[in-house]
Design a protein around this motif. Sequence first.
Motif, PDB file in Angstrom:
ATOM      1  N   GLY A  37     -21.983  -0.901 -28.413  1.00 38.12           N
ATOM      2  CA  GLY A  37     -21.490  -2.113 -27.747  1.00 38.12           C
ATOM      3  C   GLY A  37     -22.081  -2.209 -26.349  1.00 38.12           C
ATOM      4  O   GLY A  37     -22.542  -1.222 -25.778  1.00 38.12           O
ATOM      5  N   SER A  38     -22.047  -3.423 -25.825  1.00 41.33           N
ATOM      6  CA  SER A  38     -22.703  -3.666 -24.539  1.00 41.33           C
ATOM      7  C   SER A  38     -21.719  -3.906 -23.415  1.00 41.33           C
ATOM      8  O   SER A  38     -22.087  -3.880 -22.247  1.00 41.33           O
ATOM      9  N   GLY A  39     -20.464  -4.170 -23.754  1.00 38.41           N
ATOM     10  CA  GLY A  39     -19.524  -4.550 -22.704  1.00 38.41           C
ATOM     11  C   GLY A  39     -19.705  -5.999 -22.271  1.00 38.41           C
ATOM     12  O   GLY A  39     -19.216  -6.404 -21.225  1.00 38.41           O
ATOM     13  N   GLN A  69     -18.747  -4.078 -18.840  1.00 42.41           N
ATOM     14  CA  GLN A  69     -17.681  -3.120 -18.526  1.00 42.41           C
ATOM     15  C   GLN A  69     -17.018  -2.627 -19.800  1.00 42.41           C
ATOM     16  O   GLN A  69     -16.682  -3.414 -20.677  1.00 42.41           O
ATOM     17  N   GLN A  70     -16.859  -1.328 -19.901  1.00 42.16           N
ATOM     18  CA  GLN A  70     -16.117  -0.750 -21.012  1.00 42.16           C
ATOM     19  C   GLN A  70     -14.984   0.057 -20.401  1.00 42.16           C
ATOM     20  O   GLN A  70     -15.076   0.511 -19.257  1.00 42.16           O
ATOM     21  N   ALA A  71     -13.899   0.228 -21.181  1.00 42.28           N
ATOM     22  CA  ALA A  71     -12.706   0.853 -20.598  1.00 42.28           C
ATOM     23  C   ALA A  71     -12.999   2.274 -20.119  1.00 42.28           C
ATOM     24  O   ALA A  71     -12.524   2.698 -19.088  1.00 42.28           O
ATOM     25  N   ASP A  72     -13.775   3.014 -20.877  1.00 41.74           N
ATOM     26  CA  ASP A  72     -14.178   4.328 -20.377  1.00 41.74           C
ATOM     27  C   ASP A  72     -15.531   4.711 -20.974  1.00 41.74           C
ATOM     28  O   ASP A  72     -16.004   4.081 -21.922  1.00 41.74           O
ATOM     29  N   SER A  73     -16.124   5.755 -20.405  1.00 38.45           N
ATOM     30  CA  SER A  73     -17.513   6.049 -20.763  1.00 38.45           C
ATOM     31  C   SER A  73     -17.650   6.572 -22.196  1.00 38.45           C
ATOM     32  O   SER A  73     -18.740   6.528 -22.762  1.00 38.45           O
ATOM     33  N   SER A  74     -16.548   7.033 -22.800  1.00 32.80           N
ATOM     34  CA  SER A  74     -16.651   7.544 -24.169  1.00 32.80           C
ATOM     35  C   SER A  74     -16.883   6.405 -25.163  1.00 32.80           C
ATOM     36  O   SER A  74     -17.382   6.609 -26.264  1.00 32.80           O
ATOM     37  N   ARG A  94      -5.887   2.459 -29.847  1.00 35.44           N
ATOM     38  CA  ARG A  94      -5.843   3.423 -28.740  1.00 35.44           C
ATOM     39  C   ARG A  94      -5.348   2.856 -27.409  1.00 35.44           C
ATOM     40  O   ARG A  94      -4.957   3.588 -26.515  1.00 35.44           O
ATOM     41  N   GLY A  95      -5.370   1.510 -27.273  1.00 37.45           N
ATOM     42  CA  GLY A  95      -4.909   0.886 -26.029  1.00 37.45           C
ATOM     43  C   GLY A  95      -5.940   1.018 -24.919  1.00 37.45           C
ATOM     44  O   GLY A  95      -7.007   1.617 -25.091  1.00 37.45           O
ATOM     45  N   ILE A  96      -5.602   0.441 -23.779  1.00 38.41           N
ATOM     46  CA  ILE A  96      -6.524   0.426 -22.638  1.00 38.41           C
ATOM     47  C   ILE A  96      -5.762   0.921 -21.406  1.00 38.41           C
ATOM     48  O   ILE A  96      -4.641   0.471 -21.141  1.00 38.41           O
ATOM     49  N   ALA A  97      -6.363   1.833 -20.662  1.00 38.62           N
ATOM     50  CA  ALA A  97      -5.696   2.378 -19.477  1.00 38.62           C
ATOM     51  C   ALA A  97      -5.466   1.269 -18.447  1.00 38.62           C
ATOM     52  O   ALA A  97      -6.315   0.380 -18.305  1.00 38.62           O
ATOM     53  N   PRO A  98      -4.309   1.312 -17.741  1.00 40.27           N
ATOM     54  CA  PRO A  98      -3.998   0.225 -16.787  1.00 40.27           C
ATOM     55  C   PRO A  98      -5.108  -0.008 -15.779  1.00 40.27           C
ATOM     56  O   PRO A  98      -5.412  -1.155 -15.433  1.00 40.27           O
ATOM     57  N   VAL A 104      -2.491  -7.552 -22.744  1.00 38.23           N
ATOM     58  CA  VAL A 104      -1.501  -6.525 -22.386  1.00 38.23           C
ATOM     59  C   VAL A 104      -1.805  -5.324 -23.269  1.00 38.23           C
ATOM     60  O   VAL A 104      -2.221  -5.476 -24.428  1.00 38.23           O
ATOM     61  N   SER A 105      -1.615  -4.144 -22.705  1.00 39.50           N
ATOM     62  CA  SER A 105      -1.961  -2.971 -23.493  1.00 39.50           C
ATOM     63  C   SER A 105      -1.145  -1.772 -23.058  1.00 39.50           C
ATOM     64  O   SER A 105      -0.770  -1.651 -21.888  1.00 39.50           O
TER      65      SER A 105
END
Length: 280
Positions: free
Chosen positions: A225-227, A213-218, A198-202, A247-248
């Motif tokens: 996972g804990s981040g 930290q996780q890329a988004d709350s979903s 799915r990739g990671i938002a810039p 890179v993503s």
Amino acid sequence: MSDYPLLAMALFAAGMVAAGVPLGLMIRRLRRHSDAMAQFLASMSHDIRTPMNGVLGFADLLRQQGRLTAAQRASVDHIAESGQAMVRLLNDILDFSRAEAGRLELEQGEVALYDELAYCTAMFQPRAAEKGIAIRCTIDPDVPPRIIGDSLRLRQVLLNLVGNAVKFTDSGSVALKVQAARGRFGTHLLIEVADTGRGIAPEALGRIFERYQQADSSVAREHGGSGLGLAICRQLITLMDGRIEVVSEPGSGTTFAVHLPVREIAGAAPVKKLRLATAA
Ligand code: ADP
């Protein structure tokens, strides 16, 4: 809650500034305070882990009983899965607080590099097959088969990166690729874990190596996972004098690259290009 230790530190420091405490004394007190906090986290994790192992052990005993109904078996499985997730989280907190306090030390032993890479690929084959994605590992012929290092910690980094790649990929593949470069400053490994997920938002890329930290709350809702995993990876790789980059492209995939200086063990026979692969 995630920034509680930082906030507590800041308040503690602000109190000392307000009281006019000299800088040298302030630094010593802050260090003691941070050590005490790391110690608290370490003993708390340890104290919770011990009864948790009891829960897991008894869940296992229950599971071995032949007389459980399907619903009872499913409940026991949930107890075991939740318990395992908790133990993983506690281990992560323990590692993270140890590294923050500068108490995480690396072993300097022999690492059978090819075995570690094969293990990490094999470990996720069942999950990848379940998801219908391919997983492969390619090792260039000039990669040293044996190096000096901490095999458990290297494995921890690889398992985290490959595990995330499999977790966040729903179609296509996950590729672990290793190359070596030799120069004036010794041997450097480049370990890449590339996925077509799915990739990671810039805007999230800059913070995924921060704790909790996780890329988004979903992500937490969908995958748990804990981040903490990538924060620990970065700490471990830094301790190994290496660095990690990412890179993503959202919707296309992500590549994590680990650059690692290594000491080779002389006399280890080079192996032909190795390719471990499973088709989906
Ligand atoms: P966790 O996986 O426990 O959430 P990590 O620190 O390992 O914690 O990862 C942090 C976040 O980075 C993940 O929650 C996810 O949002 C993002 N991430 C990591 N690896 C990938 C990947 N291969 N593809 C997409 N997102 C990723």
